[in-house]
Motif scaffolding. Structure first.
Motif, PDB file in Angstrom:
ATOM      1  N   PHE A 118       9.520 -11.545 -11.954  1.00 56.46           N
ATOM      2  CA  PHE A 118       9.291 -10.400 -12.189  1.00 56.46           C
ATOM      3  C   PHE A 118       7.740 -10.431 -11.246  1.00 56.46           C
ATOM      4  O   PHE A 118       6.969 -10.608 -11.832  1.00 56.46           O
ATOM      5  N   SER A 119       7.739  -9.735  -9.935  1.00 58.31           N
ATOM      6  CA  SER A 119       6.268  -9.876  -8.956  1.00 58.31           C
ATOM      7  C   SER A 119       6.642  -8.187  -8.672  1.00 58.31           C
ATOM      8  O   SER A 119       6.809  -7.503  -7.767  1.00 58.31           O
ATOM      9  N   ARG A 120       5.089  -7.452  -8.057  1.00 53.64           N
ATOM     10  CA  ARG A 120       4.797  -6.951  -7.438  1.00 53.64           C
ATOM     11  C   ARG A 120       4.010  -7.174  -6.033  1.00 53.64           C
ATOM     12  O   ARG A 120       3.174  -8.353  -5.922  1.00 53.64           O
ATOM     13  N   ILE A 121       4.249  -6.621  -4.829  1.00 58.81           N
ATOM     14  CA  ILE A 121       3.801  -6.604  -3.615  1.00 58.81           C
ATOM     15  C   ILE A 121       3.693  -5.655  -3.291  1.00 58.81           C
ATOM     16  O   ILE A 121       3.710  -4.348  -3.043  1.00 58.81           O
ATOM     17  N   ASP A 122       2.193  -5.256  -1.906  1.00 59.58           N
ATOM     18  CA  ASP A 122       2.382  -4.293  -1.339  1.00 59.58           C
ATOM     19  C   ASP A 122       3.437  -4.392  -0.343  1.00 59.58           C
ATOM     20  O   ASP A 122       3.821  -5.173   0.103  1.00 59.58           O
ATOM     21  N   ARG A 211      -0.350  -9.786  -1.765  1.00 62.46           N
ATOM     22  CA  ARG A 211      -1.249  -8.723  -3.049  1.00 62.46           C
ATOM     23  C   ARG A 211      -2.139  -8.333  -2.694  1.00 62.46           C
ATOM     24  O   ARG A 211      -2.741  -7.935  -3.904  1.00 62.46           O
ATOM     25  N   ASP A 212      -2.716  -8.404  -1.992  1.00 61.29           N
ATOM     26  CA  ASP A 212      -4.446  -8.118  -1.725  1.00 61.29           C
ATOM     27  C   ASP A 212      -4.922  -6.528  -1.384  1.00 61.29           C
ATOM     28  O   ASP A 212      -5.741  -6.595  -1.836  1.00 61.29           O
ATOM     29  N   GLY A 213      -3.615  -6.003  -1.134  1.00 59.33           N
ATOM     30  CA  GLY A 213      -3.858  -4.566  -0.860  1.00 59.33           C
ATOM     31  C   GLY A 213      -4.413  -4.503   0.809  1.00 59.33           C
ATOM     32  O   GLY A 213      -5.365  -3.883   1.286  1.00 59.33           O
ATOM     33  N   LEU A 214      -4.764  -5.516   1.462  1.00 65.02           N
ATOM     34  CA  LEU A 214      -4.801  -5.386   2.654  1.00 65.02           C
ATOM     35  C   LEU A 214      -3.534  -5.813   3.543  1.00 65.02           C
ATOM     36  O   LEU A 214      -3.179  -6.300   3.422  1.00 65.02           O
ATOM     37  N   LEU A 215      -4.059  -5.614   5.052  1.00 66.72           N
ATOM     38  CA  LEU A 215      -2.831  -5.777   6.189  1.00 66.72           C
ATOM     39  C   LEU A 215      -4.022  -6.810   6.550  1.00 66.72           C
ATOM     40  O   LEU A 215      -4.944  -6.500   7.056  1.00 66.72           O
ATOM     41  N   ASP A 216      -3.934  -7.826   7.723  1.00 66.85           N
ATOM     42  CA  ASP A 216      -4.281  -8.711   8.122  1.00 66.85           C
ATOM     43  C   ASP A 216      -3.324  -8.202  10.021  1.00 66.85           C
ATOM     44  O   ASP A 216      -2.367  -8.134   9.818  1.00 66.85           O
ATOM     45  N   VAL A 217      -4.741  -7.471  10.676  1.00 63.65           N
ATOM     46  CA  VAL A 217      -4.361  -7.280  12.078  1.00 63.65           C
ATOM     47  C   VAL A 217      -4.802  -8.375  12.910  1.00 63.65           C
ATOM     48  O   VAL A 217      -5.536  -8.644  12.665  1.00 63.65           O
ATOM     49  N   CYS A 218      -3.872  -8.364  13.707  1.00 62.79           N
ATOM     50  CA  CYS A 218      -3.707  -9.511  14.955  1.00 62.79           C
ATOM     51  C   CYS A 218      -3.953  -8.859  15.976  1.00 62.79           C
ATOM     52  O   CYS A 218      -2.539  -8.598  17.202  1.00 62.79           O
ATOM     53  N   GLU A 276       0.573   7.004  19.835  1.00 64.02           N
ATOM     54  CA  GLU A 276      -0.109   7.110  18.300  1.00 64.02           C
ATOM     55  C   GLU A 276       0.187   6.091  17.422  1.00 64.02           C
ATOM     56  O   GLU A 276       1.665   6.689  17.135  1.00 64.02           O
ATOM     57  N   PHE A 277      -0.109   5.051  16.899  1.00 64.67           N
ATOM     58  CA  PHE A 277      -0.356   4.556  15.545  1.00 64.67           C
ATOM     59  C   PHE A 277      -0.673   4.388  13.898  1.00 64.67           C
ATOM     60  O   PHE A 277      -2.249   4.300  14.743  1.00 64.67           O
ATOM     61  N   HIS A 278      -0.494   4.658  13.130  1.00 59.57           N
ATOM     62  CA  HIS A 278      -1.007   4.367  12.230  1.00 59.57           C
ATOM     63  C   HIS A 278      -0.373   4.062  10.738  1.00 59.57           C
ATOM     64  O   HIS A 278       0.590   4.230  10.892  1.00 59.57           O
ATOM     65  N   VAL A 279      -0.822   2.842  10.519  1.00 55.25           N
ATOM     66  CA  VAL A 279      -0.723   2.001   9.881  1.00 55.25           C
ATOM     67  C   VAL A 279      -1.325   2.227   8.815  1.00 55.25           C
ATOM     68  O   VAL A 279      -2.532   1.871   8.544  1.00 55.25           O
ATOM     69  N   GLN A 280      -0.484   2.216   6.989  1.00 54.95           N
ATOM     70  CA  GLN A 280      -1.275   1.864   6.219  1.00 54.95           C
ATOM     71  C   GLN A 280      -0.880   1.403   5.245  1.00 54.95           C
ATOM     72  O   GLN A 280       0.510   1.253   5.263  1.00 54.95           O
ATOM     73  N   ILE A 281      -1.852   1.119   4.678  1.00 52.03           N
ATOM     74  CA  ILE A 281      -0.887  -0.112   2.953  1.00 52.03           C
ATOM     75  C   ILE A 281      -0.589   0.933   2.074  1.00 52.03           C
ATOM     76  O   ILE A 281      -1.846   1.448   1.571  1.00 52.03           O
ATOM     77  N   LYS A 282      -0.202   0.451   1.249  1.00 46.34           N
ATOM     78  CA  LYS A 282       0.086   1.233  -0.463  1.00 46.34           C
ATOM     79  C   LYS A 282       0.054  -0.318  -1.863  1.00 46.34           C
ATOM     80  O   LYS A 282       1.183  -1.000  -1.687  1.00 46.34           O
ATOM     81  N   PRO A 283      -0.690  -0.335  -2.038  1.00 45.29           N
ATOM     82  CA  PRO A 283      -1.134  -1.610  -3.056  1.00 45.29           C
ATOM     83  C   PRO A 283      -0.649  -1.740  -3.805  1.00 45.29           C
ATOM     84  O   PRO A 283       0.324  -0.718  -4.328  1.00 45.29           O
ATOM     85  N   LEU A 284       0.870  -3.270  -3.896  1.00 47.82           N
ATOM     86  CA  LEU A 284       1.723  -3.369  -5.419  1.00 47.82           C
ATOM     87  C   LEU A 284       2.590  -2.048  -5.991  1.00 47.82           C
ATOM     88  O   LEU A 284       2.704  -1.825  -7.112  1.00 47.82           O
ATOM     89  N   SER A 285       3.249  -1.968  -4.457  1.00 45.54           N
ATOM     90  CA  SER A 285       3.950  -1.035  -4.699  1.00 45.54           C
ATOM     91  C   SER A 285       5.877  -0.550  -5.163  1.00 45.54           C
ATOM     92  O   SER A 285       6.709  -0.405  -4.682  1.00 45.54           O
ATOM     93  N   LEU A 286       5.687  -2.519  -5.107  1.00 45.45           N
ATOM     94  CA  LEU A 286       7.346  -2.892  -4.520  1.00 45.45           C
ATOM     95  C   LEU A 286       7.236  -3.572  -5.653  1.00 45.45           C
ATOM     96  O   LEU A 286       6.649  -4.709  -5.680  1.00 45.45           O
ATOM     97  N   GLU A 287       8.218  -4.199  -6.562  1.00 45.44           N
ATOM     98  CA  GLU A 287       9.085  -4.918  -7.209  1.00 45.44           C
ATOM     99  C   GLU A 287       9.939  -5.991  -6.827  1.00 45.44           C
ATOM    100  O   GLU A 287      10.575  -5.250  -6.144  1.00 45.44           O
ATOM    101  N   VAL A 288       9.949  -7.206  -6.947  1.00 42.60           N
ATOM    102  CA  VAL A 288      10.780  -8.482  -6.260  1.00 42.60           C
ATOM    103  C   VAL A 288      10.888  -9.189  -7.117  1.00 42.60           C
ATOM    104  O   VAL A 288      10.315  -9.781  -8.360  1.00 42.60           O
ATOM    105  N   LEU A 289      11.507 -10.108  -7.158  1.00 34.62           N
ATOM    106  CA  LEU A 289      12.620 -10.880  -7.668  1.00 34.62           C
ATOM    107  C   LEU A 289      12.402 -12.069  -7.160  1.00 34.62           C
ATOM    108  O   LEU A 289      11.943 -12.286  -6.013  1.00 34.62           O
ATOM    109  N   ILE A 290      11.379 -13.037  -8.236  1.00 37.47           N
ATOM    110  CA  ILE A 290      11.063 -14.389  -7.137  1.00 37.47           C
ATOM    111  C   ILE A 290      11.130 -15.519  -8.329  1.00 37.47           C
ATOM    112  O   ILE A 290      11.165 -15.547  -9.081  1.00 37.47           O
ATOM    113  N   PRO A 291      11.364 -17.396  -7.361  1.00 36.11           N
ATOM    114  CA  PRO A 291      11.231 -18.058  -8.374  1.00 36.11           C
ATOM    115  C   PRO A 291      11.021 -18.330  -9.302  1.00 36.11           C
ATOM    116  O   PRO A 291       9.011 -17.852  -9.437  1.00 36.11           O
ATOM    117  N   ALA A 292      10.520 -18.423 -10.290  1.00 38.53           N
ATOM    118  CA  ALA A 292       9.975 -18.298 -11.874  1.00 38.53           C
ATOM    119  C   ALA A 292       8.305 -19.290 -11.803  1.00 38.53           C
ATOM    120  O   ALA A 292       7.546 -19.014 -11.985  1.00 38.53           O
TER     121      ALA A 292
END
Length: 293
Positions: A118-122, A211-218, A276-292
């Motif tokens: 288990f791991s957590r992601i933004d 997992r860094d708590g930041l949006l990357d905007v392109c 109008e567009f409002h975008v926010q990040i929620k750090p480590l707010s979802l748990e996921v199943l990933i390769p060990a």
């Protein structure tokens, strides 16, 4: 993963890839019969309802069996719960699965249940609508609005649509506020990336860390045919950041306004139109199943 944590598999029977596979038989072949339940979606948004109910019913893991749209719906239903998201990729893009190194073939993805952690992601929202890989407006939002009405699915149809519509799309003006700065810009594409790619290994933000708590905007201000070829090459080689045709920012929150309503997408799925567009990040707010590993 702890010994076969109770799992609810949510299957989208209409997902594009590997439709000939009998997913339910494969699940029964790979996992003990008393370790899972299986349900199928019946309408748009149903996966969110099923996932939310599955979490309430005590399932430790809820698995999305489908494409990026199904993954988005299931993940939305798990926000704020104790259940973890697993992904069995069955779409054409599989953006989040690729970012998390989930095997793309169904049998291999099911084998993951024997060797996972288990791991957590933004997670992020655009105008309140959750997304987990990318969202945006401009050309990609415009394409998502047309693709949503397209009876043909899959990567080939998507590429054909891009080629057909490229010369028709005109960039608009946008006013952007991020990191306590305001600026006005032409806007061919403004993409908000939590993960590194759209899907299909098209890397719009190759430096993104989920997992860094930041949006990357392109931001791509304007795009001639010649520049489009350079950007396409950059997307496929992870070199878009050095192509000279895109600008990147990191932020926790961003607001953008346009003079006219523009279509926008979340994880490739058309959401609607807004100016109008409002975008926010929620750090480590979802748990996921990933390769060990």
């Amino acid at each position: 993963m702890p010994h076969f944590a109770k799992t609810l598999f949510i299957i989208n029977p209409k997902s594009g890839r590997q439709n000939k596979l009998n997913i339910q038989d494969l699940i029964r072949k790979h996992l003990p019969e008393d370790s899972f339940d299986i349900v199928e979606t019946e309408f748009a948004g149903h996966a969110t309802e099923l996932a939310r109910q599955g979490a309430k019913d005590g399932f430790r893991v809820v698995a999305a069996v489908g494409g990026d749209g199904t993954v988005n719906e299931v993940a939305r239903g798990l926000l704020g719960t104790r259940a973890a998201l697993a992904i069995i990729p069955k779409g054409s893009g599989n953006g989040l699965a690729r970012h998390l190194n989930i095997p793309l073939e169904v049998p291999a993805a099911l084998d993951l249940f024997h060797n996972s952690t288990f791991s957590r992601i933004d997670t992020c929202t655009i105008n309140g609508h959750p997304f987990f890989c990318t969202a945006g407006f401009g050309f990609d939002g415009y394409i998502s609005s047309i693709f949503a009405r397209n009876a043909r699915r899959g990567l080939r149809s998507y590429v054909e649509l891009i080629l057909k519509e490229f010369t028709k799309f005109k960039p608009g003006k946008a006013t952007v506020q991020l990191n306590h700065e305001n600026f006005e810009t032409d806007c061919f594409v403004l993409t908000f990336a939590n993960a590194s790619q759209y899907g299909n290994n098209a890397y719009i933000a190759p430096m993104a860390d989920i997992r860094d708590g930041l949006l990357d905007v392109c931001l791509i201000r304007e795009l001639s045919l010649q520049k489009a070829m350079a950007v396409s090459y950059g997307l496929l080689t992870k070199k878009i950041a050095t192509s000279g045709h895109a600008e990147f920012f990191k932020t926790q929150e961003i607001t953008a306004q346009t003079k006219e309503q523009m279509p926008f997408h979340a994880d490739g799925e058309y959401v609607g139109e807004a100016c109008e567009f409002h975008v926010q990040i929620k750090p480590l707010s979802l748990e996921v199943l990933i390769p060990a590993s």
